[in-house]
Design an enzyme around this catalytic site. Structure first.
Site, PDB file in Angstrom:
ATOM      1  N   GLU A   1       0.824  -1.222   0.000  1.00 57.35           N
ATOM      2  CA  GLU A   1       0.000   0.000   0.000  1.00 57.35           C
ATOM      3  C   GLU A   1       0.854   1.267   0.000  1.00 57.35           C
ATOM      4  O   GLU A   1       0.542   2.231  -0.692  1.00 57.35           O
ATOM      5  CB  GLU A   1      -0.951  -0.039   1.205  1.00 57.35           C
ATOM      6  CG  GLU A   1      -2.026  -1.114   1.018  1.00 57.35           C
ATOM      7  CD  GLU A   1      -2.829  -1.387   2.272  1.00 57.35           C
ATOM      8  OE1 GLU A   1      -2.239  -1.856   3.267  1.00 57.35           O
ATOM      9  OE2 GLU A   1      -4.036  -1.110   2.272  1.00 57.35           O
TER      10      GLU A   1
ATOM     11  N   GLU B   1      -4.626  -9.299   4.399  1.00 62.53           N
ATOM     12  CA  GLU B   1      -5.502  -8.887   5.498  1.00 62.53           C
ATOM     13  C   GLU B   1      -6.692  -9.819   5.742  1.00 62.53           C
ATOM     14  O   GLU B   1      -6.983 -10.137   6.904  1.00 62.53           O
ATOM     15  CB  GLU B   1      -5.986  -7.441   5.288  1.00 62.53           C
ATOM     16  CG  GLU B   1      -4.903  -6.391   5.420  1.00 62.53           C
ATOM     17  CD  GLU B   1      -4.101  -6.154   4.146  1.00 62.53           C
ATOM     18  OE1 GLU B   1      -4.245  -6.943   3.194  1.00 62.53           O
ATOM     19  OE2 GLU B   1      -3.330  -5.186   4.104  1.00 62.53           O
TER      20      GLU B   1
END
Ligand SMILES: NC(=O)c1ccc[n+]([C@@H]2O[C@H](COP(=O)([O-])OP(=O)(O)OC[C@H]3O[C@@H](n4cnc5c(N)ncnc54)[C@H](O)[C@@H]3O)[C@@H](O)[C@H]2O)c1
Length: 673
Positions: free
Chosen positions: A497, A519
């Protein structure tokens, strides 16, 4: 063959001395350079030492093969790449020689005299001395620009810490080369200025002294003090046991005696150490499984003194200027495997730390209370412990995240330091562009620190955490200067990210497991922009599968999808520098992330969710699909909100607990699987 990197070529490595540590140093080189065809030659004057060294290396590689760390063929090749010989002629073509013979000035002089005569005129000469300054070891050498100390730590093939100690005549370019080379071959080198004992051994040896002095004072027995200090400092074994294991009493006795005049008068060999050296026996420490009893008062008496000494010694080193807060924290953590000192002081309060050090100095004449500690305590602020480093090369700033123990995971310190550094870069008119990278070769950034995520208990806390991370990444994304992400290893979760917030991304070639958003395996959704930037960068269809399946992709796949711009063989930072220059000159144009809504295909592909949580998946789908209809800014806010919602689910709790216990790969037994 040869190993050519960072502007130098190494054809052969020579190690002088096949005692305790020489064969381990040789083994580390062979493990890392045998595949490049660089042979490693170990020279000793005693055949029995060579035989023992060879046997040790062979057995270590056999064990590594048994454990599956290396395939049998690889392990054999690594061992066969090493030669053990009494013939100095065998290092005549070595480009890099490391001496690990007796800790005696005359012996080292003689050895380097022989090396100077035998080796190429460009060869690097390093000594693995534990204490002696390079100026002392190399004073008779003709060309001292190629000479320096490289201090390894036990066990040298596995302990990642290294002190690189240039002398006053060492070529700074050589020091820089070695810092890069060692990082590339898996070590965590720290640069230390020349002083007796360098930065780390005065702490290791001083801890034995401080612990022994509590015994001499009658506060505890050797056994008790050993286990108390082990516990107080979070050590694998206590200081006496550590000396038994490494057979280190004589060398510590010598080191402490010299440090008395060379560092501070408190350093001296305690009587019980002198006696033990005379006896030639190990310390009487607890047997395996033996429970050692002690009272709370005994614990406190030993704890206060040894911690006072520990923190005081570390501050003395920082004050001397031979090292600094960030490097000492790293060295204690990964090299000596002790609770790192500055985090310890921040936890107890720097004022309390100063009290302990002052009390210790009062009781122990010659112990210095460093001014830096007094000054820090007077500010009532914690120490700032650097984990992100900026180095400017011309008009390009290189920003590196360094947390090797957790593969450069992002925590609050990293995020705040990134914010500060990039804000400074933005304001700095001399700087035209930046490179963001991670320390080492295994990971760029392994993800967000799981401890940080686990501490966010309520949806509001989790959402606020996300928004804070977004605000840091936004500084990078909107810097107004190109930022090239040099992905030196894998980039999971927050790693991918933050990379996507950069202008362009390049990566070390051939990474099979490179980028992923794991995640959902942990019971939540990406919260650092992944649900918004990935679809905008590579299209919803491809992002859909990566995000929902949690499966990582290779660097080749990332290149094909346009997630990264280039796979690089060779020096990644050099390549990243070229990219910054190409972007600045307009020679290349890297497509930027659309800031507005993006199209959603009428039909998206099926994704095999396996055992992943359906509840989390539905939240993830919402973040991707709803976010795609918004601006990036709104989408990021939506992501943060949904990330917060995940903490209301049972699956987040289960996923995080499972991760803490078993790591990311294991089925988390989600309620909604
Ligand atoms: N043992 C450790 O964990 C450790 C850690 C860091 C640094 N060091 C340093 O590394 C060096 C070696 O330590 P060690 O514990 O392996 O010592 P050691 O006494 O176990 O081994 C030294 C070896 O050097 C050989 N030797 C002596 N003169 C030689 C010569 N002229 N040519 C070739 N070989 C010669 C000896 O035969 C012996 O085998 C020392 O300077 C020590 O301070 C050791």
């Amino acid at each position: 063959m040869a190993f050519t990197m960072f502007g130098r070529t190494i054809r052969k490595i020579g190690i002088i001395g096949s005692g305790n540590i020489g064969p381990d140093i040789a083994l580390h080189f062979s493990q890392n350079l045998s595949s490049h065809g660089v042979p490693v030659v170990v020279v000793d004057i005693v055949q029995a030492a060579l035989d023992a060294g060879s046997k040790k290396a062979e057995s270590k590689m056999a064990k590594a093969a048994e454990k599956g760390i290396y395939k049998k063929g690889e392990a054999d090749a690594i061992f066969k790449n090493m030669t053990f010989t009494t013939d100095y002629g065998k290092i005549a073509d070595a480009d890099f020689v490391i001496e690990a013979a007796f800790e005696r000035e005359d012996v080292k002089h003689k050895i380097f005299d022989q090396c100077q005569a035998a080796c190429p005129k460009t060869a690097i000469f390093a000594s693995n001395s534990s204490h002696m300054e390079p100026e002392v070891i190399f004073k008779k050498m003709k060309d001292r620009s190629r000479c320096l100390v490289i201090h390894y730590f036990y066990p040298a093939e596995r302990n990642i810490l290294l002190e690189i100690v240039p002398g006053k005549d060492t070529d700074p370019a050589l020091t820089e080369y070695l810092m890069k080379l060692y990082e590339f071959i898996g070590k965590a080198p720290i640069k230390v200025k020349s002083r007796y004992g360098y930065a780390v051994d005065p702490i290791f040896e001083g801890l034995l002294e401080a612990t022994a002095l509590t015994v001499e004072k009658g506060l505890a027995t050797v056994k008790q003090a050993d286990v108390i200090v082990q516990k107080a400092l979070g050590m694998g074994v206590g200081p006496f046991t550590a000396h038994n294991l490494a057979g280190g009493n004589p060398i510590t006795q010598h080191g402490l005696t010299e440090s008395h005049t060379k560092i501070m008068p408190w350093y001296r060999s305690p009587k019980i150490l002198d006696d033990q050296v005379k006896l030639g026996k190990p310390w009487e420490t607890a047997a395996r499984g033996e429970v050692v009893e002690y009272s709370a008062e005994t614990y406190e008496a030993v704890f206060n003194r040894v911690i006072g000494a520990y923190l005081g010694m570390v501050c003395e080193i920082v004050e001397s200027g031979i090292s600094n807060v960030g490097d000492m924290e790293l060295a204690m953590d990964v090299g000596l495997v002790l609770n790192p000192p500055f985090a310890m002081m921040n936890k107890m309060g720097v004022k309390k730390a100063l009290e302990l050090v002052e009390a210790y100095a009062k009781e122990n004449p010659g112990f210095k209370v460093a001014e830096v500690l007094k000054k820090q305590a007077s500010t009532a602020q914690p120490w700032k412990i650097p984990v992100v480093f900026r180095e400017d090369k011309g008009d390009i700033a290189i920003v590196k995240i360094r947390r090797p123990k957790v593969l450069n995971a992002l925590n609050e310190d990293v995020l705040e330091q990134l914010r500060g550094i990039f804000t400074d870069i933005q304001k700095d008119s001399k700087i035209k562009g930046a490179i963001l990278t991670g320390f080492g070769t295994r990971a760029f950034v392994s993800g967000a620190d799981i401890g940080m995520l686990a501490s966010q208990k309520t949806p509001q806390e989790a959402e606020a955490g996300c928004l804070k991370t977004h605000s840091v990444f936004n500084v990078i994304e909107n810097l107004g200067k190109p930022v090239v992400c040099a992905m030196n290893g894998l980039a999971f979760g927050g790693g991918n990210e933050i990379a996507m917030a950069c202008t362009a991304r390049i990566a070390t070639k051939g990474q099979k497991v490179f980028v992923g958003q794991p995640e959902p395996k942990l019971g939540f959704i990406p919260g650092a922009g992944g649900t918004q930037r990935l679809p905008r960068l590579i299209g919803i269809e491809k992002a859909w599968a990566i995000l929902r399946s949690s499966n990582p992709i290779s660097s080749a796949q990332a290149k094909e999808m346009g997630l990264i711009q280039e796979e690089v063989e060779g020096d990644l930072i050099e390549a990243a520098t070229d990219w910054v220059k190409k972007i600045l000159s307009g020679k290349v144009k890297v497509p930027s992330i659309p800031k507005g809504p993006i199209p959603i295909p009428s039909k998206l592909s099926e994704v095999d969710l396996g055992h992943l949580s359906r509840k989390i998946d539905s939240l993830l789908q919402k973040a991707i699909l709803e976010g795609a209809k918004m601006t990036l800014e709104e989408g990021l806010k939506l992501e943060a909100k949904i990330f917060g919602e995940c903490s209301l689910t049972q699956d987040r709790k289960i996923g995080i607990e499972n991760f803490m216990k078993n790591g990311p790969k294991v089925n988390a037994n989600f309620v909604h699987a």
